[in-house]
Write an enzyme that holds these catalytic residues in place. Sequence first.
Site, mmCIF file in Angstrom:
data_model
loop_
_atom_site.group_PDB
_atom_site.id
_atom_site.type_symbol
_atom_site.label_atom_id
_atom_site.label_comp_id
_atom_site.label_asym_id
_atom_site.label_seq_id
_atom_site.Cartn_x
_atom_site.Cartn_y
_atom_site.Cartn_z
ATOM 1 C CG ASP A 1 -0.340 -0.260 2.526
ATOM 2 O OD1 ASP A 1 0.896 -0.323 2.611
ATOM 3 O OD2 ASP A 1 -1.087 -0.405 3.513
ATOM 4 C CG HIS B 1 0.538 6.920 -0.204
ATOM 5 N ND1 HIS B 1 -0.504 7.333 0.586
ATOM 6 C CD2 HIS B 1 1.374 7.977 -0.306
ATOM 7 C CE1 HIS B 1 -0.306 8.592 0.945
ATOM 8 N NE2 HIS B 1 0.841 9.013 0.423
ATOM 9 C CD GLU B 2 5.116 7.726 -1.256
ATOM 10 O OE1 GLU B 2 5.088 8.777 -1.922
ATOM 11 O OE2 GLU B 2 4.934 7.722 -0.030
ATOM 12 C CG HIS C 1 1.614 11.185 -3.773
ATOM 13 N ND1 HIS C 1 0.626 12.100 -3.478
ATOM 14 C CD2 HIS C 1 2.004 10.661 -2.581
ATOM 15 C CE1 HIS C 1 0.433 12.130 -2.173
ATOM 16 N NE2 HIS C 1 1.254 11.272 -1.602
ATOM 17 C CE1 TYR D 1 0.811 16.138 -0.724
ATOM 18 C CE2 TYR D 1 2.533 17.335 0.416
ATOM 19 C CZ TYR D 1 1.749 16.219 0.273
ATOM 20 O OH TYR D 1 1.907 15.168 1.146
ATOM 21 C CD GLU E 1 -0.334 12.677 1.431
ATOM 22 O OE1 GLU E 1 -0.507 11.545 1.913
ATOM 23 O OE2 GLU E 1 0.695 12.986 0.804
ATOM 24 C CG ASP F 1 -5.638 -4.050 5.598
ATOM 25 O OD1 ASP F 1 -5.406 -2.969 5.023
ATOM 26 O OD2 ASP F 1 -4.735 -4.839 5.933
ATOM 27 C CD GLU G 1 -1.816 -2.964 6.112
ATOM 28 O OE1 GLU G 1 -2.107 -3.698 5.154
ATOM 29 O OE2 GLU G 1 -1.931 -1.710 6.081
ATOM 30 C CG ASP H 1 2.894 3.784 22.395
ATOM 31 O OD1 ASP H 1 2.885 3.636 23.625
ATOM 32 O OD2 ASP H 1 2.552 4.832 21.814
ATOM 33 C CG ASP I 1 0.067 17.724 7.426
ATOM 34 O OD1 ASP I 1 0.891 17.216 6.650
ATOM 35 O OD2 ASP I 1 -1.093 17.284 7.584
ATOM 36 C CG HIS J 1 0.342 13.819 5.567
ATOM 37 N ND1 HIS J 1 1.177 14.863 5.240
ATOM 38 C CD2 HIS J 1 0.731 12.767 4.811
ATOM 39 C CE1 HIS J 1 2.056 14.448 4.341
ATOM 40 N NE2 HIS J 1 1.808 13.184 4.061
#
Length: 552
Positions: free
Chosen positions: A369, A373-374, A377, A388, A397, A411, A416, A426, A471, A476
């Site tokens: 993924d 994603h990249e 873009h 952007y 994004e 999913d 992930e 965490d 950002d 994002h």
Amino acid sequence: MKKKYVIPVAVLSSALFMGTLAPVQTHAVSTSDQTQVQQKIVHNQQNKPFFNKEKGQTSSNATEKSAQEHLKQNKKAYNISNPDQSLKQTDLKTDDLGMTHVTLQQTKNGVPVEGHLVKVHYSEDEKVEAVNGQFNTSIEKSSMSTKPSITKAKSIATAKKAVTAPDELVESPTSDLVIYPFNDENHLAYKVNVNFLGETPGNWMVYVDAKTGKVIDQYNTIMHASYKTSRGFGIGVLGDYKTLHISKDMSTQGRDYYLLDQSHKNLDGIYTLDAENQWVLPGKLFSSSDAAFRTSYERPATDAHYNSEEVYKYFLEEHDRNSIDGEGMPIVSTVHFGEDYNNAFWNGQQMTYGDGDGDFFIPLSAGLDVAAHEMTHGVTTFSAGLKYRFQSGALNEAFSDIFGALVDEDDWEMGEDIMGAGAKADGRTALRSLSNPSKFPVGADYVSYGDGNGMYPSHMDEYYDLPIELDNGGVHINSSIINHAAYLTGEKIGKDKLGHIYYRALTVYLMPDSDFDHAREVIIQSAVDLYGEDSPEAAAVAYGLNEVGITG
């Protein structure tokens, strides 16, 4: 004290809204009258791209001349006085539905007006079905001079200094004369592109006033995230076995195998390169003494090479798109960029993957993924060109996240497979969640700009009103609202149909300055084009957007 893992907003990154003269005369007939003000950049109804349906209006044929004539006949509706002088064709294409789309660029004395396009869409029987775009009436009516007072060379020198560019650049800077509406004024400007690498890589757009030589605006568009064909295999970062298309060095002394895939017709190759933990690109072609790429150092390259091909095949098989630009451009990835680099990005030319620090991230090329994603873009760069920052950047994004979830179809999570042991311990099991955005917290610097809950938003009521310096205005953060709308739609109609609808919106209707309201209009229209006005698919798209508060 236990370390709290909050995702760096720079991760997986790949703009600006036009300002106008007062009274504002850049117009777009839109269903929304929401007004936003960010960093002295005026956003208002007149400045939004418009979308008008023109059901069944006859036309002789789909050409630049007929498009201009349609606009002239309806000039009161569009407030364009002389379309044959102010609008010049830059593209004409017919899609799989038989619709033809004529793209016209607004100009003044032959100089393009940055971001201002008008598209006229024709049905298969050459009737005008819709018109959308953005047009600045103040520029059309003005007598502004389009003769620069400084040279291109001067503009480049100014831009390089403004972004603190290093001596070594990815490519020579470009400089193009444009008219740039910004902060209540129309500027004659040089649009300078400066591209460089290092620990903080940049693909900067710098607008230099062509009269005074001063910088008007600037922003970084880094989008974070003789051989013979042969077959090989590799082991990925997660230990999975992968068959690879590679190449054999056929020179006299050559014995090595390379991660170069030349097996696809009309594609200029899939290249995977090695930065060797340096801050330089593109690096050297990744090689091995045999056809097996399985050592710990080779595993990130195995994933990057394999995943690039998977994403290429998705866009080709699902959307008939040949590579990132649609014209078979080479697909280039570099692994082992820098040391412990917690990022992946698209820099306007290629994908680049860091190895991660081993705690928050493992090598980022491990994520299919992430690769999708990249590469999306890149698709956006060569289609909608979504700027952007602020809402157009959040759309940029979001579409990358959405197609990441479509290509890696298991999913609705993003990233992930690249999370490190410390992050997982965490509770940070992914970068973002399309199904449940509020599963993860945003950075502490952003909390005060939202509704106070400090989590990724899934509704416009939770929108983060961020300034440009944080950002890029929330690209994002607020993207998760669009992400969630897509998820809600996808759960009703499936990922396949969702992908076709969102791909059409991205490549046919969206504009550089599109905001969330405009996205609603064109995503729904895309569903109507594909499945019909009263179809369950169109209803599902509207449902998803309504549920996140993008109601038009």
